[in-house]
Design a protein around this motif. Structure first.
Motif, PDB file in Angstrom:
ATOM      1  N   THR A  34       0.919  -1.477   0.157  1.00  0.00           N
ATOM      2  CA  THR A  34      -0.022  -0.337   0.155  1.00  0.00           C
ATOM      3  C   THR A  34       0.885   0.887   0.202  1.00  0.00           C
ATOM      4  N   VAL A  35       1.776   1.735   0.684  1.00  0.00           N
ATOM      5  CA  VAL A  35       2.506   2.946   0.689  1.00  0.00           C
ATOM      6  C   VAL A  35       3.758   2.729  -0.440  1.00  0.00           C
ATOM      7  N   PHE A  36       4.029   1.670  -0.610  1.00  0.00           N
ATOM      8  CA  PHE A  36       4.609   1.619  -2.249  1.00  0.00           C
ATOM      9  C   PHE A  36       3.890   2.305  -3.500  1.00  0.00           C
ATOM     10  N   ASN A  37       2.977   1.904  -2.815  1.00  0.00           N
ATOM     11  CA  ASN A  37       1.973   2.523  -4.174  1.00  0.00           C
ATOM     12  C   ASN A  37       1.340   3.590  -3.680  1.00  0.00           C
ATOM     13  N   TRP A  38       1.201   4.155  -2.865  1.00  0.00           N
ATOM     14  CA  TRP A  38       0.927   5.661  -2.532  1.00  0.00           C
ATOM     15  C   TRP A  38       2.499   6.423  -3.026  1.00  0.00           C
ATOM     16  N   LEU A  39       3.272   5.604  -3.054  1.00  0.00           N
ATOM     17  CA  LEU A  39       4.647   6.781  -3.117  1.00  0.00           C
ATOM     18  C   LEU A  39       4.925   6.188  -4.367  1.00  0.00           C
ATOM     19  N   GLY A  40       4.306   5.475  -5.143  1.00  0.00           N
ATOM     20  CA  GLY A  40       4.618   5.318  -6.557  1.00  0.00           C
ATOM     21  C   GLY A  40       5.514   4.034  -6.597  1.00  0.00           C
ATOM     22  N   GLN A  41       5.609   3.451  -8.181  1.00  0.00           N
ATOM     23  CA  GLN A  41       6.294   2.369  -7.941  1.00  0.00           C
ATOM     24  C   GLN A  41       8.098   2.394  -7.750  1.00  0.00           C
ATOM     25  N   ASP A  42       8.304   3.795  -8.803  1.00  0.00           N
ATOM     26  CA  ASP A  42       9.556   3.652  -9.250  1.00  0.00           C
ATOM     27  C   ASP A  42       9.753   4.973  -8.172  1.00  0.00           C
ATOM     28  N   LEU A  43      11.289   4.732  -7.600  1.00  0.00           N
ATOM     29  CA  LEU A  43      11.567   5.762  -6.573  1.00  0.00           C
ATOM     30  C   LEU A  43      12.554   6.919  -7.422  1.00  0.00           C
ATOM     31  N   SER A  44      13.515   6.738  -8.654  1.00  0.00           N
ATOM     32  CA  SER A  44      14.173   6.797  -9.545  1.00  0.00           C
ATOM     33  C   SER A  44      14.588   7.653  -9.044  1.00  0.00           C
ATOM     34  N   GLY A  45      15.316   8.168  -8.198  1.00  0.00           N
ATOM     35  CA  GLY A  45      16.459  10.261  -8.093  1.00  0.00           C
ATOM     36  C   GLY A  45      16.395  10.068  -7.055  1.00  0.00           C
ATOM     37  N   GLY A  59      13.316   0.129   4.269  1.00  0.00           N
ATOM     38  CA  GLY A  59      14.300   0.585   2.810  1.00  0.00           C
ATOM     39  C   GLY A  59      15.285   0.247   1.942  1.00  0.00           C
ATOM     40  N   LEU A  60      15.077  -1.398   1.908  1.00  0.00           N
ATOM     41  CA  LEU A  60      15.693  -2.106   1.122  1.00  0.00           C
ATOM     42  C   LEU A  60      14.949  -2.405   0.062  1.00  0.00           C
ATOM     43  N   GLU A  61      13.458  -2.138   0.133  1.00  0.00           N
ATOM     44  CA  GLU A  61      12.173  -2.214  -0.300  1.00  0.00           C
ATOM     45  C   GLU A  61      12.064  -0.552  -1.283  1.00  0.00           C
ATOM     46  N   ALA A  62      12.485   0.703  -0.689  1.00  0.00           N
ATOM     47  CA  ALA A  62      12.825   1.756  -1.712  1.00  0.00           C
ATOM     48  C   ALA A  62      13.947   1.338  -2.657  1.00  0.00           C
ATOM     49  N   ALA A  63      14.926   0.578  -1.993  1.00  0.00           N
ATOM     50  CA  ALA A  63      15.765   0.788  -3.515  1.00  0.00           C
ATOM     51  C   ALA A  63      15.914   0.061  -3.831  1.00  0.00           C
ATOM     52  N   SER A  64      15.327  -0.830  -3.959  1.00  0.00           N
ATOM     53  CA  SER A  64      14.889  -2.448  -4.631  1.00  0.00           C
ATOM     54  C   SER A  64      13.849  -1.497  -6.031  1.00  0.00           C
ATOM     55  N   ARG A  65      12.800  -0.281  -5.477  1.00  0.00           N
ATOM     56  CA  ARG A  65      12.448   0.133  -6.348  1.00  0.00           C
ATOM     57  C   ARG A  65      13.401   1.369  -7.181  1.00  0.00           C
ATOM     58  N   GLY A  66      14.124   1.377  -7.090  1.00  0.00           N
ATOM     59  CA  GLY A  66      15.094   2.320  -7.732  1.00  0.00           C
ATOM     60  C   GLY A  66      15.538   3.694  -7.152  1.00  0.00           C
ATOM     61  N   ALA A  67      15.243   3.314  -5.412  1.00  0.00           N
ATOM     62  CA  ALA A  67      15.789   5.041  -4.716  1.00  0.00           C
ATOM     63  C   ALA A  67      17.002   5.344  -5.354  1.00  0.00           C
TER      64      ALA A  67
END
Length: 180
Positions: A34-45, A59-67
């Motif tokens: 749910t949270v990453f749907n809210w944030l957007g699946q792609d966190l590039s940049g 944190g690793l979920e965010a990194a996995s999604r391109g942070a």
């Protein structure tokens, strides 16, 4: 050893292990989704701060999604050891692991982040103190993910953008109100 699965991005379905500890409660899969749907699946940049890293799930979920950069702060030596092993296993070069108390980190670090994950041990009651200074670490337009075992009353400087509940987990995305 306990296990948590990354649910999206480059490392989707990878399983991480972490030690047993009374204060470690990985954010449930359903809540992370749910949270990453809210944030957007792609966190590039995006620059992210996982202030009480624990299992490393957020944190690793965010990194996995391109942070672009994820700073994970953890003070427990045995939890740090597991996090280091997981970072090595994933080849997570965009993640910086900081061995420090979260409050000391906030006092000493001057970086700003697009997303701050805030899930402190419930028993410590740190949320009011943390929220009073967290805006100093938010980039313009940044959000704070807050997880707690109760619905959290916020001071007038914060606005809830999104919120949800799954079992005993209350979670929300917060935005800081600008002056004026």
């Amino acid at each position: 050893m306990n296990r948590v699965r990354i649910i999206g991005g480059e490392w989707r379905s990878r399983v991480l292990t972490f030690p047993s500890d009374a204060d470690l409660r990985p954010t449930p899969d359903r809540v992370r989704e749910t949270v990453f749907n809210w944030l957007g699946q792609d966190l590039s940049g995006k620059r992210c701060l996982d202030l009480f890293a624990g299992s490393g799930a957020m944190g690793l979920e965010a990194a996995s999604r391109g942070a672009e950069r994820v700073v994970m702060v953890e003070s427990s030596p045995h939890v740090l050891k597991a996090l280091k092993a997981n970072l090595h296993k994933l080849g997570a070069e965009q993640v910086d692991l900081v061995a420090m108390d979260a409050l000391k980190f906030l006092d000493s670090d001057k970086n700003r982040f697009d997303v701050i994950f805030l899930d402190p041990p419930y028993r410590l009651g740190l949320l009011p103190k943390l929220l009073s200074s967290l805006h100093l670490h938010l980039a313009q337009g940044g959000v704070v993910y807050l997880e707690n075992d109760t619905s959290c009353a916020l001071d007038a400087n914060w606005v809830t953008w999104r919120k949800g509940q799954a079992g005993n987990v209350h979670y929300q995305l917060l935005k800081f109100k600008k002056d004026g």
